[in-house]
Structure formats: C-alpha cells, structure tokens
Enzyme design. Structure first.
Site, short mmCIF file in Angstrom:
data_model
loop_
_atom_site.label_atom_id
_atom_site.label_comp_id
_atom_site.label_asym_id
_atom_site.label_seq_id
_atom_site.Cartn_x
_atom_site.Cartn_y
_atom_site.Cartn_z
CE LYS A 1 63.59 -4.89 39.92
NZ LYS A 1 64.67 -5.87 40.08
CE LYS B 1 57.14 -6.93 42.79
NZ LYS B 1 57.82 -7.46 41.68
CE LYS C 1 64.76 -9.95 48.11
NZ LYS C 1 65.73 -10.55 47.16
P1 AMP Z 1 63.63 -11.41 44.12
O1 AMP Z 1 63.75 -11.05 45.54
O2 AMP Z 1 63.10 -10.32 43.27
O3 AMP Z 1 64.85 -12.04 43.56
O4 AMP Z 1 62.50 -12.55 44.07
C1 AMP Z 1 62.76 -13.88 44.47
C2 AMP Z 1 61.52 -14.74 44.27
O5 AMP Z 1 60.47 -14.28 45.12
C3 AMP Z 1 60.96 -14.73 42.85
O6 AMP Z 1 60.52 -16.02 42.50
C4 AMP Z 1 59.81 -13.77 42.95
O7 AMP Z 1 58.81 -14.02 41.99
C5 AMP Z 1 59.30 -14.04 44.35
N1 AMP Z 1 58.60 -12.87 44.91
C6 AMP Z 1 59.13 -11.64 45.11
N2 AMP Z 1 58.20 -10.81 45.63
C7 AMP Z 1 57.06 -11.54 45.77
C8 AMP Z 1 55.75 -11.25 46.26
N3 AMP Z 1 55.44 -10.04 46.74
N4 AMP Z 1 54.84 -12.25 46.26
C9 AMP Z 1 55.16 -13.49 45.79
N5 AMP Z 1 56.37 -13.82 45.31
C10 AMP Z 1 57.32 -12.86 45.30
#
Ligand code: AMP
Ligand code: TRP
Length: 364
Positions: free
Chosen positions: A135, A227, A230
């Site tokens: 990041k 991956k 967002k």
């Molecule tokens: P975040 O949006 O970064 O707060 O992520 C929220 C949850 O979604 C966390 O448990 C992440 O590990 C999961 N997550 C985010 N991106 C992915 C992805 N591409 N594949 C699987 N899980 C994800």
C-alpha cells in the site's frame, strides 16, 4: 458462545504442560473497511462466512472506519461508505439483532487498546507486513503512521473482545499471525499481573484465522495475478455488490481467459490463473468445490462456462444488490442499527479495557 464450547489456547511453537492451557468462550470478530466498491472478493472471502458463523456463534461484525482513514478519505463519502458496508452486511443476511453490527469509531476502546498494544508490538514485526509495503508503494516515507500501525489496531479490534475466531480472506493471514504474536507477548510480559488480577494463565486468547473454501483469494477479472481490489482503477477488474444484472453479465463476458477449454480436474488449472479464478468463483457462489464444478464443465469452452457463471452470479447477487439499495437509502435505520450495535459492543469492550488497565498498572 451458546453452551459451553471453549477453545484451547495454542502457544507459539512450544508444547505446554496441561496446567498452562487456558480456554476462552468462542467469539467471532471480523471487520471490513468503509472504503467504497465492496466487491465479490469481500463477499466470497469474508461476508459469506460471517453469515454462516452467526448460526453457531456470538459474532461481532465491524465497519472499520478508523482503518479507512489510514489513507485519505473524503468525510462525506466516508459516512456513506460506512452505511453501505453496514447495509451490505444486513442485505447478505447478517441479523443485527442476533449479532453486534457497528462502526469502529463509536467504540473508543479499540483505539485505547491499540495504544497499549503499540507498546507490545515490535518495530521488526511491523516491518515484515507485506500489505504495508504494497500500500505504501515506493514513497514509503510519505505514508501515514496510521497505515504502518494498521495491523496493531486490527489486533486491538479482535483482542478488545477477546475474540477467538476471525473469518477473513487470505490477504489478512499475516495480520492475524501478528495479532497472535501480540496477544502471546502481552500474556507473557504480564503473566504475573494477569494471574494476580485473577485472570489465570493468559488474558488474551490467540485468535484463529478462519480462511477456507474455494474463494479465499478472488483475483482481478482482468489479470489473474492481481487480487480483486476496491482500489483497482479498472471497473472491469471487479464485480461490485452494487452492480446490476447487466453490469455483472458484461464484466464476466469481458473477463480475461485463455484459449483452452476447461480441464476436468483441478490439476489442469495449474498455470491458468484466470481460469482457476472463474472456477473458484463459480464453486463458491454455488456452494460447491472446484472439483465438482470441473467434473460438470470439464471440456466446455469459456463462452459456455461464462454463460452459466453469468446466470449463477445474477441469481445469487441480484437479490442482495436490490436489498442493499433499499437499506442504504434508509439512513435512519442504518444509523440506529450502528448506534445500537456500538452500545452493545462498548459494554463488552469496556469490561475488557478495565481488566487491561488493572493488568498494566493504570489507576482507574
Ligand atoms: P477490506 O475491504 O480490505 O476491508 O476487506 C474485507 C474482507 O474481505 C477481509 O476479510 C479481506 O480479507 C476480504 N477480501 C478482500 N479482498 C478479497 C479478495 N480479492 N478475495 C478474497 N477476500 C478478500
Ligand atoms: N484489515 C482488514 C481488511 O482490510 C479489516 C479489519 C480490520 C479486520 N480489523 C479487523 C478484519 C479485525 C478482521 C478482524 O481486510
């Protein structure tokens, strides 16, 4: 935890004599950042698991707005993003009455415990965190201290509730390992005080990551080596939970693939990241394993498989999207849910923070 199920604390590396084992009631905690573009990776990697776990456990699901501001956020958008994540939780089937759904900044004990844990965590540990390196990018000197400290706050989120289980996507594995190390070091450093204050051998459980199933790491639809995220500039890289049926169909049809038909066994997906990703998504959406999906679609070309995937994705996601829109529009309802959740979370957090103060030696 309903009933008396407990989890034995695992201590890093060393087999411990029986009298060193402590057990904690099972409790689930997880968080999602209030940044926009909630996507299929968040849904399959995390939220689907949240929904499942509420059947068997006491769960806290938190919209982590303190984590969101580790990178700049527009205040008005941040508020709406917080509401959108809470709405998504509910639209996906999380019951905010049975579970605790809240936003992090309404429970000041998260930040308060994070400070204590900052004094436990070592700089060397944080320097190994790959998410920070990704990041912060090349301009690391210019990253916020908050971004660097992000995993310690995450440990505090979990430990302030003495949570034992944490459903997350694969990308959070390293942060969970850090949370365990911090919990372990706190338990060791304050062992005598923990025992003197009547908490036995250990105050914090070592939280277990729950990372399982065919979609723990959903990849970009444009590039199977990245991956789904967002912050990806390309809308075609991800399926957002706010996408309508037409957008979902377009994105899947445009998804990158290779010229070969699908293999009939999982081994045949090696070296075919894009194909593996679509099969994983299909499996997760249909509640099956990749093996089963390949047994059915092995030998099919991608246009056939994509058509089936479009139908499946629309069938599963459209009702969620519709529900999410309805709930998101009702600010009063969401704000009430979050305030109520925060109050219930705070009652738990406050008790544990008092204990931490006693253990550390703060007057109160
Ligand atoms: P975040 O949006 O970064 O707060 O992520 C929220 C949850 O979604 C966390 O448990 C992440 O590990 C999961 N997550 C985010 N991106 C992915 C992805 N591409 N594949 C699987 N899980 C994800
Ligand atoms: N860091 C997690 C993510 O970006 C979000 C998060 C914050 C979290 N605190 C947490 C997840 C505690 C699980 C437990 O995905």
């Amino acid at each position: 935890m309903r009933g008396a199920k407990t989890v034995a604390i695992r201590t890093a590396g060393f087999p411990q004599p029986a009298h060193h084992m402590s057990s904690f009631p099972e409790r689930v905690f997880s968080g999602v950042q209030s940044t926009g573009n909630l996507h299929l990776g968040n849904y399959l990697g995390a939220i689907v698991k949240f929904v499942e776990l509420q059947k068997t456990h006491d769960c806290l699901y938190c919209v982590v707005d303190l984590h969101a501001i580790t990178v700049p956020q527009d205040p008005l958008t941040l508020r709406d993003n917080t509401r959108e994540i809470a709405a998504a939780f509910i639209a996906c089937g999380i019951d905010p009455k049975k579970n605790i759904v809240f936003n992090q900044s309404q429970v000041p004990e998260h930040a308060e415990l994070a400070w204590v844990l900052n004094c436990i965590a070592r700089i060397g540990w944080l320097n190994r965190m790959t998410q920070f390196k990704d990041k912060a990018g090349k301009d690391r000197e210019n990253a916020s201290i908050g971004l660097y400290d992000y995993p310690v706050l995450m440990a505090a989120d979990i430990l302030i509730y003495r949570a034992t289980h944490v459903p997350v996507g694969e990308d959070q594995k390293q942060h969970l390992e850090l949370a365990r190390d911090i919990a372990q070091k706190f338990n060791n450093d304050f062992a005598e005080s923990i025992s003197r204050n009547g908490f036995g051998e250990a105050f914090f459980p070592l939280p277990e990551p729950l990372i399982s199933g065919p979609a723990t790491r959903v990849m970009s639809l444009r590039d199977g080596s990245k991956k789904m995220s967002k912050s990806d500039a390309s809308e075609y890289s991800r399926i957002n939970l706010s996408d309508d049926a037409e957008q979902i169909a377009q994105k899947i049809r445009k998804a990158k693939t290779d010229p070969e038909p699908l293999p009939s066994e999982e081994k045949g997906l090696e070296g075919r990241a894009e194909a593996a990703n679509l099969v994983g998504i299909f499996a997760a959406l249909s509640g099956r394993e990749k093996t089963g999906v390949l047994a059915e679609y092995g030998g099919a070309n991608f246009s056939t498989f994509k058509n089936a995937l479009v139908d499946l994705a629309v069938e599963k996601l459209s009702p969620i999207t519709a529900e999410m829109r309805k709930i998101t529009a009702n600010h009063d309802y969401i704000d009430t849910v979050l305030r109520d959740g925060a109050e219930r979370a705070r009652a738990l957090a406050n008790e544990n923070m008092k204990a931490v103060k006693d253990i550390v030696g703060f007057l109160r």
